[in-house]
Write a protein that holds these residues in place. Structure first.
Motif, PDB file in Angstrom:
ATOM      1  N   ARG B 208      44.776  -2.813   2.531  1.00 45.42           N
ATOM      2  CA  ARG B 208      45.441  -1.542   2.206  1.00 45.42           C
ATOM      3  C   ARG B 208      44.717  -0.329   2.790  1.00 45.42           C
ATOM      4  NH1 ARG B 208      47.012  -3.325  -3.469  1.00 45.42           N
ATOM      5  NH2 ARG B 208      44.892  -2.779  -3.952  1.00 45.42           N
ATOM      6  N   HIS B 209      43.383  -0.480   2.952  1.00 44.16           N
ATOM      7  CA  HIS B 209      42.636   0.689   3.414  1.00 44.16           C
ATOM      8  C   HIS B 209      42.323   0.550   4.896  1.00 44.16           C
ATOM      9  CE1 HIS B 209      42.255   1.384  -0.839  1.00 44.16           C
ATOM     10  NE2 HIS B 209      41.791   0.158  -0.956  1.00 44.16           N
ATOM     11  N   VAL B 210      42.896   1.425   5.692  1.00 42.79           N
ATOM     12  CA  VAL B 210      42.682   1.366   7.128  1.00 42.79           C
ATOM     13  C   VAL B 210      42.080   2.686   7.580  1.00 42.79           C
ATOM     14  CG1 VAL B 210      43.762   0.994   9.371  1.00 42.79           C
ATOM     15  CG2 VAL B 210      44.717  -0.108   7.347  1.00 42.79           C
ATOM     16  N   ARG B 211      41.008   2.593   8.342  1.00 39.68           N
ATOM     17  CA  ARG B 211      40.464   3.801   8.957  1.00 39.68           C
ATOM     18  C   ARG B 211      40.466   3.616  10.455  1.00 39.68           C
ATOM     19  NH1 ARG B 211      35.446   5.333   5.364  1.00 39.68           N
ATOM     20  NH2 ARG B 211      35.611   3.153   4.756  1.00 39.68           N
ATOM     21  N   ILE B 212      40.758   4.708  11.157  1.00 38.22           N
ATOM     22  CA  ILE B 212      40.922   4.581  12.604  1.00 38.22           C
ATOM     23  C   ILE B 212      40.078   5.639  13.294  1.00 38.22           C
ATOM     24  CG2 ILE B 212      42.573   4.743  14.509  1.00 38.22           C
ATOM     25  CD1 ILE B 212      44.302   4.212  11.485  1.00 38.22           C
ATOM     26  N   THR B 213      39.424   5.193  14.349  1.00 39.14           N
ATOM     27  CA  THR B 213      38.706   6.172  15.136  1.00 39.14           C
ATOM     28  C   THR B 213      38.951   5.889  16.611  1.00 39.14           C
ATOM     29  OG1 THR B 213      36.571   7.172  15.547  1.00 39.14           O
ATOM     30  CG2 THR B 213      36.556   4.820  15.142  1.00 39.14           C
ATOM     31  N   THR B 214      39.250   6.917  17.383  1.00 38.85           N
ATOM     32  CA  THR B 214      39.391   6.789  18.842  1.00 38.85           C
ATOM     33  C   THR B 214      38.762   8.037  19.468  1.00 38.85           C
ATOM     34  OG1 THR B 214      41.537   7.874  18.756  1.00 38.85           O
ATOM     35  CG2 THR B 214      41.565   5.493  18.745  1.00 38.85           C
ATOM     36  N   ARG B 215      38.451   7.888  20.743  1.00 36.42           N
ATOM     37  CA  ARG B 215      37.873   9.054  21.423  1.00 36.42           C
ATOM     38  C   ARG B 215      38.865  10.210  21.424  1.00 36.42           C
ATOM     39  NH1 ARG B 215      33.002   8.085  23.924  1.00 36.42           N
ATOM     40  NH2 ARG B 215      32.750   5.925  24.562  1.00 36.42           N
ATOM     41  N   ASP B 216      40.115   9.848  21.587  1.00 36.61           N
ATOM     42  CA  ASP B 216      41.157  10.871  21.596  1.00 36.61           C
ATOM     43  C   ASP B 216      41.701  11.020  20.171  1.00 36.61           C
ATOM     44  OD1 ASP B 216      43.386  12.401  21.904  1.00 36.61           O
ATOM     45  OD2 ASP B 216      44.583  10.805  22.834  1.00 36.61           O
ATOM     46  N   PRO B 217      41.389  12.149  19.511  1.00 32.72           N
ATOM     47  CA  PRO B 217      41.769  12.311  18.102  1.00 32.72           C
ATOM     48  C   PRO B 217      43.267  12.156  17.865  1.00 32.72           C
ATOM     49  CG  PRO B 217      40.653  14.293  18.942  1.00 32.72           C
ATOM     50  CD  PRO B 217      40.732  13.340  20.070  1.00 32.72           C
ATOM     51  N   HIS B 218      44.072  12.477  18.899  1.00 30.83           N
ATOM     52  CA  HIS B 218      45.523  12.414  18.702  1.00 30.83           C
ATOM     53  C   HIS B 218      45.995  10.987  18.483  1.00 30.83           C
ATOM     54  CE1 HIS B 218      46.069  16.595  19.386  1.00 30.83           C
ATOM     55  NE2 HIS B 218      45.359  16.529  20.516  1.00 30.83           N
ATOM     56  N   SER B 219      45.459  10.066  19.310  1.00 32.72           N
ATOM     57  CA  SER B 219      45.939   8.687  19.142  1.00 32.72           C
ATOM     58  C   SER B 219      45.446   8.121  17.812  1.00 32.72           C
ATOM     59  CB  SER B 219      45.537   7.800  20.316  1.00 32.72           C
ATOM     60  OG  SER B 219      44.187   7.997  20.631  1.00 32.72           O
ATOM     61  N   ALA B 220      44.271   8.589  17.361  1.00 33.07           N
ATOM     62  CA  ALA B 220      43.800   8.142  16.045  1.00 33.07           C
ATOM     63  C   ALA B 220      44.770   8.600  14.961  1.00 33.07           C
ATOM     64  CB  ALA B 220      42.406   8.692  15.770  1.00 33.07           C
ATOM     65  N   LEU B 221      45.221   9.836  15.096  1.00 31.62           N
ATOM     66  CA  LEU B 221      46.160  10.360  14.094  1.00 31.62           C
ATOM     67  C   LEU B 221      47.468   9.571  14.111  1.00 31.62           C
ATOM     68  CD1 LEU B 221      45.589  14.217  14.295  1.00 31.62           C
ATOM     69  CD2 LEU B 221      45.261  12.721  12.313  1.00 31.62           C
ATOM     70  N   ALA B 222      47.927   9.291  15.351  1.00 33.85           N
ATOM     71  CA  ALA B 222      49.194   8.552  15.464  1.00 33.85           C
ATOM     72  C   ALA B 222      49.063   7.176  14.818  1.00 33.85           C
ATOM     73  CB  ALA B 222      49.569   8.417  16.939  1.00 33.85           C
ATOM     74  N   LEU B 223      47.922   6.527  15.077  1.00 30.23           N
ATOM     75  CA  LEU B 223      47.705   5.196  14.505  1.00 30.23           C
ATOM     76  C   LEU B 223      47.546   5.265  12.992  1.00 30.23           C
ATOM     77  CD1 LEU B 223      45.332   3.194  16.858  1.00 30.23           C
ATOM     78  CD2 LEU B 223      47.628   2.599  16.108  1.00 30.23           C
ATOM     79  N   ALA B 224      46.841   6.308  12.544  1.00 29.00           N
ATOM     80  CA  ALA B 224      46.646   6.483  11.108  1.00 29.00           C
ATOM     81  C   ALA B 224      48.003   6.583  10.420  1.00 29.00           C
ATOM     82  CB  ALA B 224      45.816   7.727  10.841  1.00 29.00           C
ATOM     83  N   ASP B 225      48.892   7.249  11.105  1.00 31.90           N
ATOM     84  CA  ASP B 225      50.249   7.399  10.588  1.00 31.90           C
ATOM     85  C   ASP B 225      50.930   6.042  10.469  1.00 31.90           C
ATOM     86  OD1 ASP B 225      51.699   9.543   9.695  1.00 31.90           O
ATOM     87  OD2 ASP B 225      53.080   9.428  11.409  1.00 31.90           O
ATOM     88  N   ARG B 226      50.771   5.253  11.527  1.00 29.19           N
ATOM     89  CA  ARG B 226      51.448   3.952  11.579  1.00 29.19           C
ATOM     90  C   ARG B 226      50.934   3.007  10.495  1.00 29.19           C
ATOM     91  NH1 ARG B 226      51.281  -0.026  16.834  1.00 29.19           N
ATOM     92  NH2 ARG B 226      51.405  -1.984  15.683  1.00 29.19           N
ATOM     93  N   PHE B 227      49.616   3.021  10.283  1.00 29.88           N
ATOM     94  CA  PHE B 227      49.042   2.093   9.303  1.00 29.88           C
ATOM     95  C   PHE B 227      48.868   2.728   7.942  1.00 29.88           C
ATOM     96  CE2 PHE B 227      47.204   0.050  13.199  1.00 29.88           C
ATOM     97  CZ  PHE B 227      47.971  -1.082  13.112  1.00 29.88           C
ATOM     98  N   ASN B 228      49.350   3.943   7.800  1.00 30.85           N
ATOM     99  CA  ASN B 228      49.162   4.638   6.542  1.00 30.85           C
ATOM    100  C   ASN B 228      47.664   4.741   6.212  1.00 30.85           C
ATOM    101  OD1 ASN B 228      50.031   6.028   4.414  1.00 30.85           O
ATOM    102  ND2 ASN B 228      50.695   4.263   3.195  1.00 30.85           N
ATOM    103  N   GLY B 229      46.878   5.065   7.242  1.00 27.00           N
ATOM    104  CA  GLY B 229      45.427   5.095   7.080  1.00 27.00           C
ATOM    105  C   GLY B 229      44.849   6.492   7.289  1.00 27.00           C
TER     106      GLY B 229
END
Lengths: 267, 470
Positions: B208-229
């Motif tokens: 249930r708990h997903v954290r995402i980090t990428t060099r490009d903050p935008h793609s991290a945000l997009a992924l965070a959105d997708r995984f509800n993280g």
């Protein structure tokens, strides 16, 4: 009669052990199912034997060392069947049943007559029951520790064999290890207290520092530190597994000490 | 009446052909009606998935049936000619057709052996056939059996158990470290396709708990959105590691992003709780020295590939068991089909009537005591006359209908009305309704079945198999 049931139990537990160990080599669950059935029948026979002995003796049959070991074996199987029932963990049988069988076998090597107890020693069974239940907790923790180390080793070396497939997750094993100590420790504590009281009634002093009492106290200290270490400095996982294996070795040594000293009877 | 299958699959036809033949689910009914319009096709079922298009049909004559179904398939798409199509088609009949259906249903013929979708697709195709009354006695029985065989294969073999994709292998490993994934926290480092897929699998398995980090903050945000993280700044993720149970790393970085000391610190902060690190990147992003740290479990892409290969091997091993099961079950169905033939049914029916007559005659003659030969003769011919007249209509109808489309239905009805199950089909339907009987183990039944007169025992390939199994 109760001797007959005890013999049957022994045969069934030994068969169960062999089958459970054999099932570790086989992918299919069929063997485990059969072993489980054999163990369950053995357990019923064991229960009947204990009940008969209790009726003959007129009290809980826990006054001789033979009876204590038999009770230990019985309780171990209870715990196994309970965990099996809750988690469908067949592989546990391959680790617990050998201990249960072994303790029953060594019980059989001891004299079986019921010692005539002095009236004031009639309460000794409380001490024995509690101590033995504590030992059961430590035995299960020991088994969980061994299983943990095996699974840890398999994962580290990336050997995904049948045993890897059958053993549960590390998390589960660590939890089982912890739970067993959490259950076993207070029982041992009470066992020691009641033992001291019995000793006081029998010999006039709570603590005479005989090897049995010394062993029990060292064991108690050890598990106390193990529990404390888990809570405070993270002695869990692999470390906890090692510690509980060492701890159980201590328990076994203490029991051997009791057996030698008591020569078959406890007080 | 024979069961045939004509079709093509990923094994025989390229996708360019398959896609042109594939029938969308919404038009299955219409396609089935078109199939039924071809002469000689008594029952039909159309199985259309992205990997196969197959027509199962009950036909009067096999060769003619093959030709009709091939015409039908060629007619589905204007740009397809029979010449183009024929080399890709396979045509089976009898036990081979049944065996094929069973293997398809059990996912033994699938691209990924053991996948579970095909069974659902078969069930849907069957439902459509039922709604459009395209399937009859034979297909109903055979398809129902195929579904039960597929279920048996799934429960009795481990064909569908092991993970056969890298991302799923990661989940499988995670489950050997953590017992309850829903309590675990996963940290995705980088937005590689593989990491996303593995992340998705983990989420599907309960994380249930997903954290995402990428060099490009935008793609991290997009992924965070997708995984509800939650997205974590890239230069801080090492500090976040202690709070993560699973670290999935897949970036394009050319050096180690996670060093051994990072993991060592994380494990210490986690008070020795195990941490599971998956490095899907090439070149690797996690220092391989991590493997020597207690309570840290590092797996790279090769480890996962190896696991997948082992699992494939395991599935192949299990497929061998499954094939044996299929063979066994085909024998059962072939015998049932044989029992639907008209002649053995008529023989059995006559025999049954004769038996009843004899038993009743003996009873009544015994009770009447001494009768003259003439009187006995009279009573016997009375009994015969009643039996024959009673049977006459049934026998005439059975013979007349034997070649019609509903012939099988009449035979089946006769068998049930007159309780002929134990006389036909060498006993696999002994004393039970056919549906129940055929769930049973044919080998066991063969042992318990009463001896069957040689005349009424069908000698079929299935029969031989059944005998071999018994």
């Amino acid at each position: 009669m109760s001797v007959m049931f005890m013999m049957a139990t022994m045969v069934l537990y030994l068969t169960g052990t062999a089958l459970f160990l054999g099932s570790l080599l086989r992918r299919s669950e069929a063997w485990s199912q059969v072993s489980l059935g054999v163990t369950a029948v053995g357990f019923v026979s064991h229960t009947i034997a204990l009940a008969m002995r209790m009726m003959v003796a007129g009290h809980v049959p826990l006054t001789s060392f033979y009876e204590a070991l038999s009770f230990f074996s019985w309780s171990l199987v209870v715990v196994f069947l309970w965990v099996e029932f809750r988690h469908r963990l067949h592989v546990l049988g391959a680790f617990i049943l050998p201990i249960a069988s072994l303790s029953l076998l060594s019980a059989a090597a001891l004299p079986q007559e019921n010692p005539a107890l002095a009236p004031m020693l009639q309460t000794v069974w409380v001490h024995v029951t509690l101590s033995m239940l504590g030992a059961v907790g430590f035995a299960v923790a020991f088994v969980a520790g061994i299983m943990y180390l095996i699974q840890d080793g398999l994962l580290k070396s990336k050997r995904f064999n049948i045993l890897y497939a059958k053993l549960p997750s590390l998390d589960f094993l660590d939890h089982l290890n912890q739970q067993s100590i959490v259950m076993g420790f207070p029982l041992l504590t009470l066992g020691i207290i009641t033992g001291a009281i019995s000793a006081q009634i029998a010999g006039g002093s709570y603590l005479s520092w005989n090897p049995e009492q010394a062993g029990a106290l060292v064991t108690w200290m050890f598990y106390f530190i193990v529990l404390l270490g888990r809570i405070t400095v993270g002695w869990r996982a692999k470390k906890a597994a090692y510690l509980t294996i060492i701890g159980f070795a201590g328990v076994v040594l203490t029991l051997i000490g009791v057996a030698l000293k008591g020569h078959g009877s406890i007080a | 009446m024979d069961l045939i299958v004509v079709g093509l699959s990923h094994k025989t036809a390229p996708v360019e052909i398959r896609e042109r033949l594939a029938v969308p689910e919404s038009r299955l009914g219409e396609a089935l009606c078109r199939l039924r319009a071809y002469s000689g096709i008594q029952e039909g079922l159309l199985l259309s998935t992205c990997n196969r298009v197959e027509v199962y049909a009950v036909v009067e004559r096999v060769e003619e049936g093959y030709a009709r179904v091939q015409d039908y398939l060629a007619d589905t798409h204007l740009s397809l000619s029979s010449e183009q199509l024929t080399p890709h088609l396979y045509c089976y009949t009898g036990d081979r057709a049944i065996g094929h259906l069973f293997r398809v249903a059990s996912s033994l013929d699938s691209m990924i052996v053991g996948e579970s979708q095909i069974l659902g697709q078969l069930k849907e195709a069957f439902a459509v056939a039922l709604t459009h009354k395209a399937s009859g006695v034979i297909l109903n029985k055979v398809v129902k059996k195929a579904i039960s065989v597929a279920k048996r294969v799934r429960t009795e073999t481990k064909i569908a158990e092991a993970a056969v994709s890298v991302s799923y292998a990661a989940v499988e490993l995670a489950k050997k470290i953590f017992s309850n994934l829903s309590e675990q926290c996963v940290l995705l480092v980088g937005a590689g396709e593989m990491a996303k897929l593995a992340g998705q699998h983990l989420v599907n398995s309960g994380v249930r708990h997903v954290r995402i980090t990428t060099r490009d903050p935008h793609s991290a945000l997009a992924l965070a959105d997708r995984f509800n993280g939650v997205s974590v700044p890239f230069d801080e993720f090492r500090r976040e590691m202690a709070a993560s149970d699973i670290v999935l790393c897949s970036t394009g970085a050319s050096q180690y992003l996670i060093r051994a000391e990072d993991v060592q610190r994380a494990v210490r902060q986690r008070m020795n709780r195990p941490i599971f690190l998956i490095d899907l990147s090439v070149p690797r992003n996690i220092d391989p020295a991590v493997k020597d740290i207690d309570n840290a479990f590092l797996f790279n892409i090769d480890d996962l590939e190896m696991r997948v290969e082992q699992n494939r091997e395991e599935r192949r091993r299990e497929a061998v068991h499954a094939e044996r099961m299929v063979e066994e079950e085909v024998g059962v169905i072939v015998q049932w089909l044989k029992s639907l033939e008209i002649t053995p049914t008529i023989v059995a029916l006559r025999k049954r009537a004769e038996e009843i007559k004899q038993i009743e005659l003996e009873k009544v003659l015994g009770r009447l005591g001494h009768l003259s030969a003439h009187e006995r003769g009279m009573i016997e011919s009375l009994a015969s006359a009643i039996v024959n007249k009673m049977l006459h209509g049934s026998l005439v109808t059975l013979k007349a209908e034997s070649d019609s489309a509903s012939g099988a239905m009449f035979v089946e009805a006769a068998r049930r009305f007159f309780n002929l199950e134990d006389r036909l089909g060498a006993g696999e339907c002994h004393g039970l309704t056919p549906e129940r009987a055929c769930e049973d183990d044919p080998a066991a039944d063969a042992l318990s079945a009463p001896p069957v007169p040689a005349a009424s025992r069908p000698a079929s390939p299935g029969d031989r198999k059944g005998a071999a199994d018994g």
